[in-house]
Design a protein around this motif. Structure first.
Motif, mmCIF file in Angstrom:
data_model
loop_
_atom_site.group_PDB
_atom_site.id
_atom_site.type_symbol
_atom_site.label_atom_id
_atom_site.label_comp_id
_atom_site.label_asym_id
_atom_site.label_seq_id
_atom_site.Cartn_x
_atom_site.Cartn_y
_atom_site.Cartn_z
ATOM 1 N N GLU A 35 0.865 -1.180 0.000
ATOM 2 C CA GLU A 35 0.000 0.000 0.000
ATOM 3 C C GLU A 35 0.900 1.227 0.000
ATOM 4 O O GLU A 35 1.152 1.847 1.022
ATOM 5 C CB GLU A 35 -0.918 -0.024 1.228
ATOM 6 N N GLU A 36 1.417 1.548 -1.189
ATOM 7 C CA GLU A 36 2.428 2.588 -1.325
ATOM 8 C C GLU A 36 1.913 3.966 -0.932
ATOM 9 O O GLU A 36 2.681 4.834 -0.516
ATOM 10 C CB GLU A 36 2.955 2.613 -2.760
ATOM 11 N N GLY A 37 0.596 4.150 -1.040
ATOM 12 C CA GLY A 37 0.038 5.440 -0.651
ATOM 13 C C GLY A 37 0.247 5.768 0.806
ATOM 14 O O GLY A 37 0.243 6.953 1.195
ATOM 15 N N LEU A 38 0.456 4.752 1.646
ATOM 16 C CA LEU A 38 0.683 4.999 3.062
ATOM 17 C C LEU A 38 1.905 5.883 3.299
ATOM 18 O O LEU A 38 1.849 6.851 4.062
ATOM 19 C CB LEU A 38 0.863 3.674 3.805
ATOM 20 N N SER A 39 3.023 5.536 2.673
ATOM 21 C CA SER A 39 4.244 6.319 2.896
ATOM 22 C C SER A 39 4.129 7.710 2.273
ATOM 23 O O SER A 39 4.614 8.697 2.841
ATOM 24 C CB SER A 39 5.469 5.585 2.336
ATOM 25 N N VAL A 40 3.463 7.806 1.117
ATOM 26 C CA VAL A 40 3.272 9.112 0.470
ATOM 27 C C VAL A 40 2.432 10.020 1.363
ATOM 28 O O VAL A 40 2.789 11.180 1.625
ATOM 29 C CB VAL A 40 2.599 8.935 -0.900
ATOM 30 N N ASP A 41 1.326 9.490 1.866
ATOM 31 C CA ASP A 41 0.430 10.302 2.688
ATOM 32 C C ASP A 41 1.016 10.569 4.071
ATOM 33 O O ASP A 41 0.767 11.624 4.658
ATOM 34 C CB ASP A 41 -0.923 9.606 2.812
ATOM 35 N N ARG A 42 1.790 9.620 4.599
ATOM 36 C CA ARG A 42 2.427 9.831 5.913
ATOM 37 C C ARG A 42 3.455 10.944 5.836
ATOM 38 O O ARG A 42 3.614 11.731 6.780
ATOM 39 C CB ARG A 42 3.074 8.538 6.395
ATOM 40 N N GLN A 43 4.166 11.041 4.718
ATOM 41 C CA GLN A 43 5.177 12.082 4.571
ATOM 42 C C GLN A 43 4.518 13.464 4.476
ATOM 43 O O GLN A 43 5.097 14.459 4.909
ATOM 44 C CB GLN A 43 6.024 11.815 3.329
ATOM 45 N N LYS A 44 3.311 13.507 3.920
ATOM 46 C CA LYS A 44 2.597 14.774 3.804
ATOM 47 C C LYS A 44 1.951 15.193 5.120
ATOM 48 O O LYS A 44 1.678 16.369 5.340
ATOM 49 C CB LYS A 44 1.505 14.661 2.734
ATOM 50 N N SER A 45 1.685 14.215 5.987
ATOM 51 C CA SER A 45 0.957 14.484 7.222
ATOM 52 C C SER A 45 1.916 14.828 8.353
ATOM 53 O O SER A 45 2.999 14.257 8.475
ATOM 54 C CB SER A 45 0.128 13.252 7.605
ATOM 55 N N GLY A 46 1.492 15.761 9.206
ATOM 56 C CA GLY A 46 2.334 16.120 10.343
ATOM 57 C C GLY A 46 2.321 15.069 11.426
ATOM 58 O O GLY A 46 3.227 15.001 12.248
ATOM 59 N N ASP A 47 1.293 14.237 11.451
ATOM 60 C CA ASP A 47 1.207 13.190 12.451
ATOM 61 C C ASP A 47 0.476 11.998 11.854
ATOM 62 O O ASP A 47 0.133 11.992 10.667
ATOM 63 C CB ASP A 47 0.493 13.692 13.717
ATOM 64 N N LEU A 48 0.250 10.993 12.668
ATOM 65 C CA LEU A 48 -0.443 9.793 12.210
ATOM 66 C C LEU A 48 -1.946 10.060 12.291
ATOM 67 O O LEU A 48 -2.551 9.946 13.358
ATOM 68 C CB LEU A 48 -0.046 8.594 13.072
ATOM 69 N N SER A 49 -2.540 10.422 11.169
ATOM 70 C CA SER A 49 -3.942 10.827 11.144
ATOM 71 C C SER A 49 -4.870 9.641 11.375
ATOM 72 O O SER A 49 -4.486 8.478 11.217
ATOM 73 C CB SER A 49 -4.277 11.467 9.795
ATOM 74 N N LEU A 50 -6.099 9.934 11.730
ATOM 75 C CA LEU A 50 -7.100 8.895 11.944
ATOM 76 C C LEU A 50 -7.337 8.097 10.659
ATOM 77 O O LEU A 50 -7.523 6.873 10.705
ATOM 78 C CB LEU A 50 -8.415 9.514 12.435
ATOM 79 N N GLU A 51 -7.291 8.797 9.539
ATOM 80 C CA GLU A 51 -7.505 8.114 8.256
ATOM 81 C C GLU A 51 -6.396 7.112 7.985
ATOM 82 O O GLU A 51 -6.655 5.977 7.559
ATOM 83 C CB GLU A 51 -7.584 9.158 7.136
ATOM 84 N N LEU A 52 -5.154 7.490 8.246
ATOM 85 C CA LEU A 52 -4.039 6.555 8.083
ATOM 86 C C LEU A 52 -4.144 5.416 9.092
ATOM 87 O O LEU A 52 -3.860 4.256 8.774
ATOM 88 C CB LEU A 52 -2.712 7.291 8.245
ATOM 89 N N TRP A 53 -4.538 5.748 10.288
ATOM 90 C CA TRP A 53 -4.726 4.760 11.352
ATOM 91 C C TRP A 53 -5.717 3.689 10.890
ATOM 92 O O TRP A 53 -5.458 2.491 11.016
ATOM 93 C CB TRP A 53 -5.253 5.469 12.593
ATOM 94 N N ASP A 54 -6.843 4.135 10.341
ATOM 95 C CA ASP A 54 -7.874 3.201 9.884
ATOM 96 C C ASP A 54 -7.366 2.321 8.741
ATOM 97 O O ASP A 54 -7.733 1.141 8.644
ATOM 98 C CB ASP A 54 -9.117 3.960 9.433
ATOM 99 N N ARG A 55 -6.530 2.880 7.888
ATOM 100 C CA ARG A 55 -5.979 2.080 6.786
ATOM 101 C C ARG A 55 -5.052 0.976 7.290
ATOM 102 O O ARG A 55 -5.040 -0.135 6.758
ATOM 103 C CB ARG A 55 -5.261 2.997 5.781
#
Length: 224
Positions: A35-55
């Motif tokens: 799930e390559e989008g995880l690292s892309v979106d994590r780098q854009k996010s300042g913290d571990l968002s709820l949306e990433l958490w759910d993924r």
């Protein structure tokens, strides 16, 4: 034959952990979930968002539904969410660096960590403190960022990646052991050891050894 799900957030983590699995647990069947989008979106996010958490939780549940006997996440930036997934699971679910941290405590109290993916650093430092407290260790972790190495690895330039990490290791003043934080950094271990005499730990080998221990322990309990 146990089935181990390897969940990746970046392509460069796949080869090191698959090589470690073949070397240290050839009897296991490994399946890679990407799930390559995880690292892309994590780098854009300042913290571990709820949306990433759910993924992260969703990926763990998917791996369970695929008949996995254990799950190993190979990205270091999602530690708290992985803990959450593990709490509600009947199979072992591991963060990538748990086993390497435990191994590091055996070398002394001055522990250095080189990392190449900035979003992973704070979470790993917190995990290290928690692990040290649980072991009664007085170990202190000092982290060092290696700029440019991950970009080189993603571009296929492994030589530059390994050289940059080795150069960073040379600048570490005092350490009883050096940990290479990301799975993708495992290729640099030999280059580092050619320049320094400090012991070097990589996470893929330690992770496979530990998840094998957990699965085999669970299997023995089921037989009994």
């Amino acid at each position: 034959m146990p089935r181990i799900a390897l969940i990746h957030a970046t392509r460069v983590a796949i080869a090191p952990i698959e090589a470690a699995a073949k070397a240290h647990w050839p009897e296991a069947e490994t399946i890679s979930i990407m799930e390559e989008g995880l690292s892309v979106d994590r780098q854009k996010s300042g913290d571990l968002s709820l949306e990433l958490w759910d993924r992260i939780i969703g990926l763990a549940r998917y791996a369970e539904s695929a008949g996995s006997d254990a799950i190993l996440f190979t990205c270091s930036a999602f530690g708290q969410a992985i803990d959450d997934a593990a709490e509600d699971s009947l199979i072992p679910i591991m963060k990538p660096n748990q086993a390497m941290f435990n191994a590091a405590f055996g070398y002394g109290d001055r522990i250095a960590m080189i990392y190449t993916f900035p979003p992973a650093a704070a979470g790993m430092e917190d995990e290290f403190k928690t692990a040290a407290a649980s072991k009664g260790s007085k170990a202190v972790l000092t982290s060092y960022f290696c700029a440019g190495a991950l970009d080189a690895k993603r571009a296929g330039d492994v030589v530059t990646h390994d050289r940059l990490i080795a150069e960073t290791a040379e600048q570490i003043p005092e350490a009883d052991v050096i940990m290479l934080a990301q799975f993708s950094m495992a290729s640099a271990a030999d280059a580092v050891l050619r320049r320094i005499t400090t012991p070097v730990l990589t996470s893929p080998e330690a992770a496979i050894t530990e998840i094998r221990r957990r699965v085999e322990t669970m299997q023995r309990r089921q037989i009994c």
